[in-house]
Design a protein around this motif. Structure first.
Motif, PDB file in Angstrom:
ATOM      1  N   MET A   1     -29.516 115.804 105.288  1.00 31.66           N
ATOM      2  CA  MET A   1     -28.738 116.962 105.729  1.00 31.66           C
ATOM      3  C   MET A   1     -29.120 118.163 104.876  1.00 31.66           C
ATOM      4  O   MET A   1     -28.868 118.166 103.679  1.00 31.66           O
ATOM      5  CB  MET A   1     -27.240 116.675 105.577  1.00 31.66           C
ATOM      6  CG  MET A   1     -26.791 115.479 106.391  1.00 31.66           C
ATOM      7  SD  MET A   1     -25.066 115.061 106.084  1.00 31.66           S
ATOM      8  CE  MET A   1     -24.237 116.240 107.133  1.00 31.66           C
TER       9      MET A   1
ATOM     10  N   THR B   1     -17.005 108.120  77.213  1.00 30.97           N
ATOM     11  CA  THR B   1     -17.685 106.982  77.813  1.00 30.97           C
ATOM     12  C   THR B   1     -19.162 107.050  77.463  1.00 30.97           C
ATOM     13  O   THR B   1     -19.681 108.139  77.146  1.00 30.97           O
ATOM     14  CB  THR B   1     -17.487 106.968  79.350  1.00 30.97           C
ATOM     15  OG1 THR B   1     -18.092 105.800  79.905  1.00 30.97           O
ATOM     16  CG2 THR B   1     -18.120 108.182  80.009  1.00 30.97           C
ATOM     17  N   LEU B   2     -19.829 105.912  77.511  1.00 28.51           N
ATOM     18  CA  LEU B   2     -21.284 105.874  77.363  1.00 28.51           C
ATOM     19  C   LEU B   2     -21.867 105.585  78.738  1.00 28.51           C
ATOM     20  O   LEU B   2     -21.675 104.489  79.285  1.00 28.51           O
ATOM     21  CB  LEU B   2     -21.712 104.775  76.383  1.00 28.51           C
ATOM     22  CG  LEU B   2     -21.029 104.778  75.020  1.00 28.51           C
ATOM     23  CD1 LEU B   2     -21.617 103.672  74.137  1.00 28.51           C
ATOM     24  CD2 LEU B   2     -21.200 106.122  74.342  1.00 28.51           C
ATOM     25  N   LEU B   3     -22.552 106.564  79.282  1.00 23.26           N
ATOM     26  CA  LEU B   3     -23.062 106.456  80.652  1.00 23.26           C
ATOM     27  C   LEU B   3     -24.487 105.927  80.622  1.00 23.26           C
ATOM     28  O   LEU B   3     -25.370 106.532  80.006  1.00 23.26           O
ATOM     29  CB  LEU B   3     -22.987 107.828  81.331  1.00 23.26           C
ATOM     30  CG  LEU B   3     -23.393 107.874  82.799  1.00 23.26           C
ATOM     31  CD1 LEU B   3     -22.453 107.028  83.654  1.00 23.26           C
ATOM     32  CD2 LEU B   3     -23.390 109.319  83.293  1.00 23.26           C
ATOM     33  N   PHE B   4     -24.708 104.806  81.326  1.00 19.62           N
ATOM     34  CA  PHE B   4     -26.001 104.105  81.250  1.00 19.62           C
ATOM     35  C   PHE B   4     -26.875 104.337  82.479  1.00 19.62           C
ATOM     36  O   PHE B   4     -27.989 103.824  82.533  1.00 19.62           O
ATOM     37  CB  PHE B   4     -25.777 102.599  81.074  1.00 19.62           C
ATOM     38  CG  PHE B   4     -25.354 102.218  79.683  1.00 19.62           C
ATOM     39  CD1 PHE B   4     -24.036 102.360  79.273  1.00 19.62           C
ATOM     40  CD2 PHE B   4     -26.283 101.740  78.770  1.00 19.62           C
ATOM     41  CE1 PHE B   4     -23.642 102.012  77.989  1.00 19.62           C
ATOM     42  CE2 PHE B   4     -25.905 101.376  77.490  1.00 19.62           C
ATOM     43  CZ  PHE B   4     -24.582 101.518  77.091  1.00 19.62           C
ATOM     44  N   GLU B   5     -26.363 105.050  83.500  1.00 21.36           N
ATOM     45  CA  GLU B   5     -27.152 105.213  84.730  1.00 21.36           C
ATOM     46  C   GLU B   5     -27.252 106.678  85.115  1.00 21.36           C
ATOM     47  O   GLU B   5     -26.308 107.447  84.923  1.00 21.36           O
ATOM     48  CB  GLU B   5     -26.509 104.419  85.870  1.00 21.36           C
ATOM     49  CG  GLU B   5     -26.638 102.918  85.678  1.00 21.36           C
ATOM     50  CD  GLU B   5     -26.083 102.109  86.847  1.00 21.36           C
ATOM     51  OE1 GLU B   5     -25.731 102.709  87.889  1.00 21.36           O
ATOM     52  OE2 GLU B   5     -25.998 100.881  86.704  1.00 21.36           O
ATOM     53  N   ASP B   6     -28.396 107.040  85.697  1.00 24.51           N
ATOM     54  CA  ASP B   6     -28.560 108.417  86.170  1.00 24.51           C
ATOM     55  C   ASP B   6     -28.076 108.527  87.621  1.00 24.51           C
ATOM     56  O   ASP B   6     -27.546 107.566  88.190  1.00 24.51           O
ATOM     57  CB  ASP B   6     -30.011 108.889  86.001  1.00 24.51           C
ATOM     58  CG  ASP B   6     -30.983 108.183  86.944  1.00 24.51           C
ATOM     59  OD1 ASP B   6     -30.532 107.474  87.877  1.00 24.51           O
ATOM     60  OD2 ASP B   6     -32.201 108.340  86.739  1.00 24.51           O
ATOM     61  N   MET B   7     -28.272 109.697  88.209  1.00 22.62           N
ATOM     62  CA  MET B   7     -27.758 109.959  89.551  1.00 22.62           C
ATOM     63  C   MET B   7     -28.374 109.031  90.600  1.00 22.62           C
ATOM     64  O   MET B   7     -27.807 108.824  91.666  1.00 22.62           O
ATOM     65  CB  MET B   7     -28.009 111.416  89.936  1.00 22.62           C
ATOM     66  CG  MET B   7     -27.112 112.397  89.226  1.00 22.62           C
ATOM     67  SD  MET B   7     -25.405 112.315  89.821  1.00 22.62           S
ATOM     68  CE  MET B   7     -25.556 113.234  91.358  1.00 22.62           C
ATOM     69  N   ASP B   8     -29.561 108.513  90.339  1.00 25.00           N
ATOM     70  CA  ASP B   8     -30.213 107.615  91.295  1.00 25.00           C
ATOM     71  C   ASP B   8     -29.918 106.146  91.004  1.00 25.00           C
ATOM     72  O   ASP B   8     -30.483 105.258  91.642  1.00 25.00           O
ATOM     73  CB  ASP B   8     -31.723 107.858  91.287  1.00 25.00           C
ATOM     74  CG  ASP B   8     -32.053 109.268  91.741  1.00 25.00           C
ATOM     75  OD1 ASP B   8     -31.606 109.641  92.845  1.00 25.00           O
ATOM     76  OD2 ASP B   8     -32.715 110.013  90.998  1.00 25.00           O
ATOM     77  N   GLY B   9     -29.027 105.928  90.027  1.00 25.49           N
ATOM     78  CA  GLY B   9     -28.678 104.552  89.685  1.00 25.49           C
ATOM     79  C   GLY B   9     -29.685 103.893  88.762  1.00 25.49           C
ATOM     80  O   GLY B   9     -29.606 102.693  88.503  1.00 25.49           O
TER      81      GLY B   9
ATOM     82  N   ARG C   1     -31.500 103.017  85.198  1.00 27.34           N
ATOM     83  CA  ARG C   1     -31.085 102.843  83.812  1.00 27.34           C
ATOM     84  C   ARG C   1     -31.597 104.007  82.975  1.00 27.34           C
ATOM     85  O   ARG C   1     -32.795 104.349  83.033  1.00 27.34           O
ATOM     86  CB  ARG C   1     -31.713 101.535  83.303  1.00 27.34           C
ATOM     87  CG  ARG C   1     -30.984 100.930  82.160  1.00 27.34           C
ATOM     88  CD  ARG C   1     -29.921 100.006  82.701  1.00 27.34           C
ATOM     89  NE  ARG C   1     -29.085  99.510  81.631  1.00 27.34           N
ATOM     90  CZ  ARG C   1     -27.790  99.300  81.774  1.00 27.34           C
ATOM     91  NH1 ARG C   1     -27.204  99.572  82.925  1.00 27.34           N
ATOM     92  NH2 ARG C   1     -27.077  98.823  80.781  1.00 27.34           N
TER      93      ARG C   1
ATOM     94  N   GLU D   1     -25.876 108.306  77.776  1.00 27.78           N
ATOM     95  CA  GLU D   1     -25.346 109.635  77.465  1.00 27.78           C
ATOM     96  C   GLU D   1     -23.888 109.480  77.040  1.00 27.78           C
ATOM     97  O   GLU D   1     -23.136 108.713  77.640  1.00 27.78           O
ATOM     98  CB  GLU D   1     -25.385 110.518  78.710  1.00 27.78           C
ATOM     99  CG  GLU D   1     -26.781 110.816  79.176  1.00 27.78           C
ATOM    100  CD  GLU D   1     -26.796 112.108  79.986  1.00 27.78           C
ATOM    101  OE1 GLU D   1     -26.640 113.178  79.372  1.00 27.78           O
ATOM    102  OE2 GLU D   1     -26.948 112.038  81.204  1.00 27.78           O
TER     103      GLU D   1
ATOM    104  N   VAL E   1     -20.431 111.015  77.167  1.00 28.13           N
ATOM    105  CA  VAL E   1     -19.704 112.003  77.954  1.00 28.13           C
ATOM    106  C   VAL E   1     -18.236 111.937  77.548  1.00 28.13           C
ATOM    107  O   VAL E   1     -17.698 110.836  77.369  1.00 28.13           O
ATOM    108  CB  VAL E   1     -19.837 111.727  79.465  1.00 28.13           C
ATOM    109  CG1 VAL E   1     -19.136 112.790  80.284  1.00 28.13           C
ATOM    110  CG2 VAL E   1     -21.306 111.614  79.854  1.00 28.13           C
TER     111      VAL E   1
ATOM    112  N   ARG F   1     -20.975 116.761  77.621  1.00 25.80           N
ATOM    113  CA  ARG F   1     -21.687 115.811  76.774  1.00 25.80           C
ATOM    114  C   ARG F   1     -21.282 116.018  75.313  1.00 25.80           C
ATOM    115  O   ARG F   1     -20.872 117.109  74.929  1.00 25.80           O
ATOM    116  CB  ARG F   1     -23.196 116.024  76.915  1.00 25.80           C
ATOM    117  CG  ARG F   1     -23.726 115.705  78.298  1.00 25.80           C
ATOM    118  CD  ARG F   1     -25.239 115.888  78.373  1.00 25.80           C
ATOM    119  NE  ARG F   1     -25.769 115.318  79.604  1.00 25.80           N
ATOM    120  CZ  ARG F   1     -25.868 115.990  80.759  1.00 25.80           C
ATOM    121  NH1 ARG F   1     -25.498 117.261  80.832  1.00 25.80           N
ATOM    122  NH2 ARG F   1     -26.348 115.405  81.843  1.00 25.80           N
TER     123      ARG F   1
END
Lengths: 383, 154
Positions: B18, B85-93, B95, B100, B102, B115
């Motif tokens: 879209m 939180t500790l973020l382990f995945e990017d926008m595409d899932g 690793r 990061e 956050v 961040r």
């Protein structure tokens, strides 16, 4: 005019991680045909109005009401599509019957999650365009932030959250509609890969495809159609402060308020005593605990203890997610709330097969629309 | 891949996207909020004296009593880590090589998601005081990204 509204027919299709053969329209059709056969109605002749629930971007379309009437038997009838969770559709169908204008209403919600290739980007579009979205963070971070604060304020432990996963996936072993049943140990859940620490991968409900259709009827019509009506005794919904900047990170006040509305209508004063079992949102394992507390089943910080003690097991004092929940069945996106309601209907009719609970008369169902929302619905059903 | 997906008789799928391009107007309060970040390196809020709430970021109205807010305040230079939180995945899932960090940083009665940087994980705790690290003034555009991250206050 009677004020009572009943669910007189239910149908479902899919409930699989992917459905490569079927279009979402065919899933809806299959679920609808089952629901109409179950209710004993001819949709073209008998159903007076139709409600579907969807999110355009999940469908990869715009103006989704252009895509819904035909496969439900709704062409040339009053039809509308609403955004929300499937239980918002149940609330809307309930109100349509209560207007007195309609005595038979169809409610539908579904998921074709396997066709969505960029879900985190869609979810990111539900966040503030200038405050949050430029950070380009996978939206699971919001669940991680909520979980950490929830654990902090309530002294709930990661082990207690993992116990929800073990319970629900084990419950799912007895549910033929569940795609993600498993017999896991606490350690296996806790040692799984992290997503947004303290949130782990095993604590996130995996996605599934599926459709659920329900037929709602006025009391007069319900008495003609079935000897097993399931009554909607109370239903409430609420949106909390939605922005990430002003929300409560530990609590779910929107569920607390939705429950208050539903209980008031149903005449429920002590939900733990007066309700026999519940299907609640468990998109993330900690959400089942947070939601049980917001539903007033116990005090904040107690749901983890109840879970550890086995009170929410199928043979416990207050069974929760006997179906396996979204963790065991799979998360049906906009259809998830109706999938939870489907289990409550089957249990109240005594049609839940090997996982049937004994002597259940009143069931609770609750939904949440997922991150980043503070949008939820609560309903009290009885046989 | 499941057996069904390998079936040569299975229907094909059509791929689509879209092309959505849009503008977003942040509004009167938002404009002033970002201008203060860009020009002065300050984070502004607005106060509702009736409800005794300081909204950060600044808003034009009180969501509790619906009053229009006219009292602007500086949210100060120090916030508190409300949750992280500790973020382990990017926008595409995929690793991330390193997670990061956050956080939601409490400022006034609101705060900002952002961040954290210049912080050791074993020193990080809920309640920690942090301050924003701004881009150099000349590089700021009036965006949330004018704040690079928040860091612990010594």
């Amino acid at each position: 005019m009677s004020e009572r509204v009943a669910i007189v027919g239910v149908g479902w299709a899919g409930f699989r991680p992917s459905t490569p053969y079927q279009s979402y329209k065919e899933l809806m059709y299959e679920a609808a045909v089952r629901a109409y056969a179950d209710a004993g109605v001819d949709p073209r002749r008998d159903i007076e109005t139709f409600v579907t629930v969807s999110e355009d971007f999940h469908e990869g379309t715009s103006i989704f009401d252009e895509y819904t009437p035909d496969q439900l038997g709704g062409a040339l009838k009053p039809v509308h599509t609403i955004g929300g969770d499937g239980l918002h559709g149940l609330a809307t169908g309930y109100m349509l019957v209560r207007t007195g204008r309609f005595s038979l209403v169809t409610v539908e919600a579904h998921s074709k999650a396997s066709n969505i290739l960029t879900l985190p980007y869609i979810t990111a579009y539900a966040q503030d365009p200038v405050l949050n979205r430029p950070l380009r963070l996978n939206p699971e971070y919001i669940a991680g932030l909520e979980m950490h604060r929830y654990l902090y304020e309530t002294d709930t432990t990661p082990e207690q959250c993992a116990a929800v996963v073990v319970k629900n996936k084990r419950n799912a072993l007895l549910n033929p509609l569940a795609s993600f049943a498993a017999d896991l140990t606490l350690d296996e859940v806790l040692n799984g890969p992290p997503v947004a620490w303290p949130l782990g991968r095993h604590e996130v409900a995996p996605l599934a495809d599926g459709a659920v259709v329900m037929v709602l009827a006025s009391e007069e019509k319900a008495r003609l159609l079935t000897d097993k009506p399931v009554w909607i005794r109370g239903i409430g919904w609420c949106n909390g402060p939605a922005s990430l900047e002003s929300r409560d990170w530990a609590d779910a006040p929107h569920i607390r308020e939705a429950a208050r509305l539903a209980y008031r209508q149903a005449g429920i004063r002590d939900p733990f005593q007066e309700i026999d079992f519940a299907e609640v949102d468990d998109t993330y394992a900690f959400k089942e605990l947070q939601h049980l507390e917001a539903l007033g089943i116990c005090l904040p910080g107690e749901a983890g203890l109840l879970t550890e003690q086995g009170a929410t097991e199928p043979d416990g004092e207050f069974p929760v997610n006997v179906s396996g929940g979204s963790l065991g069945v799979g998360h049906l996106l906009d259809g998830t709330g109706l999938a939870r309601a489907l289990e409550v209907v089957l249990q109240l009719r005594g049609e839940a097969g090997p996982r049937q609970l004994e002597d259940v008369e009143v069931g609770l169902v609750q939904s949440w629309r997922g991150v980043p929302t503070t949008s939820g619905v609560v309903a009290v059903l009885s046989n | 891949m499941t057996l069904l997906e390998r079936d040569p008789n299975a229907p094909v799928f059509w791929k689509g996207n879209m092309p959505v391009t849009s503008r977003y107007t942040f509004g009167l309060a938002g404009e002033r909020f970002f201008r203060a970040i860009k020009d002065e390196g300050r984070i502004l809020g607005t106060r509702c004296p009736e409800c005794d709430i300081t909204y950060v970021p600044a808003t034009l109205f009180c969501e509790r009593c619906m009053a229009e807010l006219t009292e602007w305040v500086d949210a100060g230079e120090i916030g508190e880590v409300h949750t992280y939180t500790l973020l382990f995945e990017d926008m595409d899932g995929n690793r991330l090589p390193e997670p990061e960090i956050v956080a939601f940083v409490r400022l006034g009665d609101g705060g900002l998601v952002h961040r954290l940087g210049e912080v050791e994980l074993d020193e990080l705790y809920i309640g920690m005081n942090v301050e924003p690290v701004f881009k150099p003034a000349a590089e700021r555009t009036g965006s949330i990204l004018d704040i690079l991250y928040f860091r612990p206050v010594d």
